[in-house]
Design an enzyme around this catalytic site. Structure first.
Site: not given
Ligand code: CAO
Length: 428
Positions: A345, A401, A405
């Site tokens: 993950c 990105h 954010d």
């Protein structure tokens, strides 16, 4: 069947105009409105359309002839007995401004539909491009910016269809020689290093080749940002060292800072679930994972591998320590199975055992972030009234990105630092 004379219509000038291209040959079967000739006046190029469909029987003009209204340019054998369509306007390609033929017959399509829209395209050198509307249309259909063709092989440097074809051919050849891997990025030029001194060449092993390919793919596909932070691990290290001292000579039970970092990362992932997600392949959905598997980058003699600690959130510090020890040993002996490296993950890349002050790790896609760690060092930290010596651990969080954010990026790494600064918070 009837024999039709194709004549120069009123082209809006009293003086003679020059025939600069003849686009038909005897025996050609032409369609109504097909361009027969290109004429040139002082101000414009004019495409002369066929006023009837049929077979060209005779051609009465040649390139360089000066012609005026009424001159017969060709005779055509029409399949039908109909009279030629009188009103098809010549397609005018102005050289200074666009002129749409006055009051065109609304019933009749212009000879070349795009003619009124044609804008003179300056060439690379800034001069005006000379090409007939038909050729411009042909170029546009093929996605060619005609302004890039610097010199035509037609009369007076006019661009003709063959120039467009040659341009496409040369661009395709150029592209395949200038680029590699289909990315459109110029290849690094080959250098003959032996010219400068003795060399030795060794093939890259499989892990290095695979890692290189994956890293390049991730680097090119993902807009990445790296956020730096420092965690005060002074108290954590006091605890860790005293715990390790209690274990005596039993190395297997000793713990490194990494297990605390894994715990802190897991706690922050629960606070900010977007860090435990992946972008769907179509880029339109975010897939939130409800499991917590942590990848650990391991440096092995054969290169970098990333085994995954499965369900890390369900493990105690000591269990995490044990999983890490088992997996990193397997990695260094080259005994990892593909399943050991799947399902991660988030990844931690810890270089703290080696050194460094900061780096910018590359995200292990399709994960959305990676936590880099370098060596902790003592620093004077201002507490409001005095500098206190603190053991500060540098953290480098690189994130995708498109998903994360900037504000969330910094919140996340600050949260990790907070958990590490007071590990009691991990119990809450
Ligand atoms: N600051 C200070 N000391 C640190 C530290 C840190 N951030 N991290 C580890 N150390 C110390 C450990 O405590 C240990 O010292 P002690 O034995 O005195 O306790 C020593 O450094 C060696 O640690 P380690 O590196 O063997 O163990 P680890 O648990 O920290 O890391 C592993 C395990 C497998 C992650 C590591 O061995 C490794 O392979 N790291 C390289 C990863 C890599 O190549 N990343 C680059 C990938 S590109 O993005």
């Amino acid at each position: 069947m009837s024999l039709i004379e194709l004549k120069i219509p009123d082209v809006g000038t009293d003086t003679e105009v020059e025939v600069i291209e003849v686009l038909i040959q005897i025996g050609d079967v032409v369609e109504l409105e097909q361009t027969l000739l290109v004429l040139e006046t002082d101000k414009a190029s004019i495409e002369l359309p066929a006023t009837a469909a049929g077979k060209i029987e005779n051609i009465k003009v040649k390139v360089g002839d000066k012609v005026s209204e009424g001159v017969i340019v060709a005779t055509l054998l029409s399949q039908t007995n109909t009279e030629p369509t009188p009103d098809i306007p010549a397609a005018v390609e102005p050289e200074e401004q666009i002129e749409i033929p006055a009051e065109p017959n609304p019933e009749v399509k212009p000879a070349v539909e795009i003619a009124p829209e044609i804008i003179l395209e300056p060439s690379n050198s800034g001069s005006v491009v000379h090409a007939s509307p038909g050729v411009r249309y042909f170029a546009r259909e093929l996605g060619v910016n005609i302004a890039q063709i610097t010199l035509g092989s037609g009369r007076k440097g006019r661009i003709i269809k063959d120039d467009v074809k040659a341009f496409i051919k040369s661009e395709l050849t150029k592209k395949s020689s200038e680029t590699n891997s289909g990315t459109g990025i110029p290849a690094i030029p080959a250098v003959d290093f032996s010219k400068f001194g003795e060399i030795k060449s060794e093939p890259l092993n499989k892990i290095k080749r695979l890692t290189g390919k994956n890293l390049t793919c991730n680097w090119l596909n993902m807009p990445m940002v790296t956020q730096h932070e420092e965690a005060d691990i002074t108290e954590m290290e006091v605890f860790r060292k005293s715990y390790n001292a209690e274990q005596g000579a039993n190395k297997e039970l000793k713990i490194t800072p990494l297990v605390f970092i894994i715990k802190a990362l897991l706690a922050a992932m629960k606070d900010y679930p977007q860090f435990n997600s992946s972008l769907a392949a179509d880029g339109n959905n975010l897939i939130y994972k409800q499991y917590f598997n942590i990848g650990i980058a391991v440096d092995t003699p054969n290169g970098l591998v990333v085994p995954v600690i499965k369900n890390a959130d369900q493990k105690s510090l000591l269990e995490l320590n044990n999983s890490m020890r088992v997996l990193s040993e397997k990695a260094r002996k080259g005994k990892l199975m593909p399943t050991d490296m799947q399902g991660g993950c988030l990844t931690i890349s810890s270089l703290g055992g080696i050194g460094g002050t900061a780096f910018t790790p590359i995200v292990n896609a399709p994960e959305v972030a990676i936590l880099g760690v370098t060596r902790a060092s003592m620093k004077p930290i201002w507490n409001g009234s005095e500098f206190i010596p603190k053991l500060m651990l540098p953290l480098d969080l690189t994130y995708d990105h498109r998903v994360i954010d900037g504000a969330d990026g910094v919140r996340f790494v600050v949260a990790i630092a907070k958990y590490l600064a007071d590990i009691r918070r991990l119990l809450l």
